[in-house]
Design a protein around this motif. Structure first.
Motif, short mmCIF file in Angstrom:
data_model
loop_
_atom_site.label_atom_id
_atom_site.label_comp_id
_atom_site.label_asym_id
_atom_site.label_seq_id
_atom_site.Cartn_x
_atom_site.Cartn_y
_atom_site.Cartn_z
N ALA A 18 0.76 -1.16 0.00
CA ALA A 18 -0.02 0.18 0.10
C ALA A 18 0.95 1.35 0.04
O ALA A 18 2.21 1.12 0.53
N PHE A 19 0.40 2.17 -0.53
CA PHE A 19 1.13 3.81 -0.24
C PHE A 19 -0.20 4.38 0.59
O PHE A 19 -0.99 5.02 0.00
N GLY A 20 0.31 4.73 1.89
CA GLY A 20 -0.68 5.15 2.72
C GLY A 20 -1.93 4.40 2.68
O GLY A 20 -1.89 3.09 2.87
N ALA A 21 -2.94 5.03 2.33
CA ALA A 21 -4.23 4.51 2.27
C ALA A 21 -4.65 3.87 1.13
O ALA A 21 -5.65 3.09 1.02
N ASN A 22 -3.76 3.98 0.11
CA ASN A 22 -4.01 3.63 -1.39
C ASN A 22 -3.56 1.94 -1.28
O ASN A 22 -2.26 1.69 -1.52
N VAL A 23 -4.37 1.22 -1.04
CA VAL A 23 -4.22 -0.46 -1.06
C VAL A 23 -3.68 -0.79 -2.50
O VAL A 23 -4.67 -0.55 -3.20
N VAL A 24 -2.62 -1.20 -2.92
CA VAL A 24 -2.40 -1.82 -4.24
C VAL A 24 -2.71 -3.32 -4.42
O VAL A 24 -3.35 -3.78 -5.16
N TYR A 25 -1.97 -3.91 -3.41
CA TYR A 25 -2.11 -5.38 -3.35
C TYR A 25 -2.36 -5.98 -2.00
O TYR A 25 -1.91 -5.40 -1.02
N GLY A 42 -4.50 -5.28 -16.74
CA GLY A 42 -5.31 -4.42 -15.64
C GLY A 42 -5.45 -3.22 -16.06
O GLY A 42 -4.49 -2.65 -16.89
N GLY A 43 -6.39 -2.71 -15.47
CA GLY A 43 -6.64 -1.31 -15.56
C GLY A 43 -5.88 -0.12 -15.30
O GLY A 43 -4.89 -0.81 -14.55
N SER A 44 -5.79 1.07 -15.69
CA SER A 44 -4.78 2.07 -15.41
C SER A 44 -4.85 2.28 -13.76
O SER A 44 -5.87 2.34 -13.20
N GLY A 45 -3.59 2.29 -13.29
CA GLY A 45 -3.69 2.67 -11.84
C GLY A 45 -3.74 1.50 -10.83
O GLY A 45 -3.90 1.59 -9.59
N THR A 46 -4.04 0.24 -11.52
CA THR A 46 -4.28 -0.79 -10.62
C THR A 46 -3.09 -1.56 -10.02
O THR A 46 -3.10 -2.39 -9.02
N GLY A 47 -1.80 -1.25 -10.42
CA GLY A 47 -0.88 -1.79 -9.58
C GLY A 47 0.31 -2.52 -10.66
O GLY A 47 1.09 -3.35 -10.22
N LYS A 48 0.22 -2.61 -11.96
CA LYS A 48 0.99 -3.27 -13.03
C LYS A 48 2.38 -2.88 -12.78
O LYS A 48 3.13 -3.84 -12.88
N SER A 49 2.87 -1.72 -12.79
CA SER A 49 4.15 -1.27 -12.89
C SER A 49 4.63 -1.78 -11.42
O SER A 49 5.87 -1.90 -11.01
N VAL A 50 3.67 -1.43 -10.40
CA VAL A 50 4.25 -1.76 -9.01
C VAL A 50 4.49 -3.12 -9.01
O VAL A 50 5.69 -3.70 -8.23
N ALA A 51 3.96 -4.12 -9.85
CA ALA A 51 4.16 -5.71 -9.52
C ALA A 51 5.59 -5.85 -10.11
O ALA A 51 6.44 -6.52 -9.51
N PHE A 92 11.30 0.23 -18.54
CA PHE A 92 10.49 1.17 -17.83
C PHE A 92 9.33 1.67 -18.98
O PHE A 92 9.71 2.10 -20.14
N GLN A 93 8.31 2.05 -18.23
CA GLN A 93 7.02 2.45 -18.98
C GLN A 93 7.38 3.81 -19.74
O GLN A 93 7.10 3.75 -20.92
N GLY A 94 8.23 4.71 -19.26
CA GLY A 94 8.53 5.91 -20.01
C GLY A 94 9.66 5.69 -21.02
O GLY A 94 9.86 6.38 -21.85
N1 LIG Z 1 5.99 5.39 -5.52
C1 LIG Z 1 4.87 5.51 -5.37
N2 LIG Z 1 4.27 6.25 -4.32
C2 LIG Z 1 3.03 6.46 -4.08
N3 LIG Z 1 2.27 6.06 -4.83
C3 LIG Z 1 2.45 4.96 -5.73
C4 LIG Z 1 3.72 4.84 -6.04
N4 LIG Z 1 3.98 4.12 -7.38
C5 LIG Z 1 2.61 3.66 -7.60
N5 LIG Z 1 1.64 4.32 -6.64
C6 LIG Z 1 0.45 4.10 -6.80
O1 LIG Z 1 0.05 2.87 -6.82
C7 LIG Z 1 -1.08 2.53 -7.66
C8 LIG Z 1 -0.64 1.52 -8.54
O2 LIG Z 1 0.29 2.25 -9.48
P1 LIG Z 1 0.93 1.50 -10.86
O3 LIG Z 1 1.52 0.26 -10.44
O4 LIG Z 1 1.99 2.61 -11.47
O5 LIG Z 1 -0.40 1.53 -11.75
P2 LIG Z 1 -0.48 0.78 -13.38
O6 LIG Z 1 -1.48 -0.62 -13.21
O7 LIG Z 1 -1.07 1.88 -14.04
O8 LIG Z 1 0.97 0.62 -13.72
C9 LIG Z 1 -1.51 3.87 -8.22
O9 LIG Z 1 -2.62 4.31 -7.60
C10 LIG Z 1 -0.29 4.81 -8.19
O10 LIG Z 1 -0.66 6.02 -7.95
#
Ligand SMILES: Nc1ncnc2c1ncn2[C@@H]1O[C@H](COP(=O)(O)OP(=O)(O)O)[C@@H](O)[C@H]1O
Ligand SMILES: [Mg+2]
Length: 255
Positions: A18-25, A42-51, A92-94
């Protein structure tokens, strides 16, 4: 090809992030088998890059385990992490390139840093990798000396891909490799991913929302939903999934 009897090269178990209150996994599991191409949808912002970032230790899970080659990433020291990032190359994405370096220096970067290859060998390898991403010297005679600022967005992306494959990593993590490319270049990159797998037995994890690319390159597909991967299946089986969430996703994203 993936073989479920094999030990996975990457294995995530019960991962919460999680990032603060934002639960990703939350309690997420996923395995990547040696030699396979696994696509993460997965949809945008769901956590694909985080994985992907969890896999190479750029981010740490709060709970659960992330094993690469049987070793817990969170417990790796500096040397093991360096080795990990040579074995697992991330696009990386960019597609960030070093702006102050030419295309040759960018593509050859890892070879200069991590191998004993001569300048001539590095140049040959750079040419070969550029050819694979559709930037061969016959059509782009000045490409090696060009700087990133003078390339189009699509070309920068392809140079970034060439840079990631130059060192012949065992695993390549592709974050949206075809986003922003025109259809012929999307197809070229898809073919390159397949070629690397078939010719060099590279293991790939591909994050994409391009369903055509996903079906073309994947041995297995995983879809992210509700902080986990509820659907992981071989490509031919994934096509047959009748769940509405999966169907909607596939229909909306088909080119
Ligand atoms: N370094 C970070 N700090 C805070 N929040 C993050 C960070 N990286 C990703 N997030 C948040 O985690 C969630 C998933 O991000 P991401 O994996 O980039 O999504 P996507 O599926 O589009 O690749 C999003 O809500 C994003 O804002
Ligand atoms: Mg992303």
């Amino acid at each position: 090809m993936s073989d479920q009897a094999q030990t996975p090269i990457i294995s995530m178990r019960g991962v919460s992030k999680a990032f603060g209150a934002n639960v990703v996994y939350q309690g997420m599991d996923i395995d990547v088998y040696r030699g396979e191409t696994l696509t993460i949808l997965g949809g945008s912002g769901t956590g694909k890059s985080v994985a992907l970032k969890l896999m190479i230790g750029l981010l740490r899970a709060e709970e659960g385990s992330v094993h690469v080659n049987g070793e817990e990433v969170a417990e790796m020291g500096a040397d093991s992490l360096r080795k990990l990032r040579q074995d697992l190359s991330m696009v990386f994405q960019g597609g960030a390139l070093f702006d102050s370096m030419s295309v040759l220096e960018n593509v050859g970067y890892a070879l200069t840093e991590h191998t004993q290859m001569s300048d001539a060998e590095i140049r040959d390898r750079a040419e070969e990798c550029l050819e694979m991403v559709g930037l061969g010297l016959s059509e782009n005679p000045d490409i090696l000396e060009t700087f990133p600022a003078n390339l189009s967005g699509g070309m920068r992306k392809r140079v970034a891909l060439a840079r990631s494959i130059a060192i012949k990593p065992a695993v390549i993590l592709y974050d949206e490799p075809t986003t922003g490319l025109d259809p012929p270049n999307c197809d070229r990159i898809s073919m390159m991913i397949r070629h690397l797998q078939e010719q060099l037995s590279v293991t790939s994890v591909v994050v994409t929302h391009d369903i055509d690319t996903a079906f073309y390159v994947s041995d297995r597909m995983a879809m992210l939903h509700d902080h986990r991967f509820p659907w992981v299946a071989r490509t031919e089986d994934f096509r047959q999934i009748e769940d509405e969430v999966v169907r909607d996703f596939i229909v909306r994203r088909t080119r």
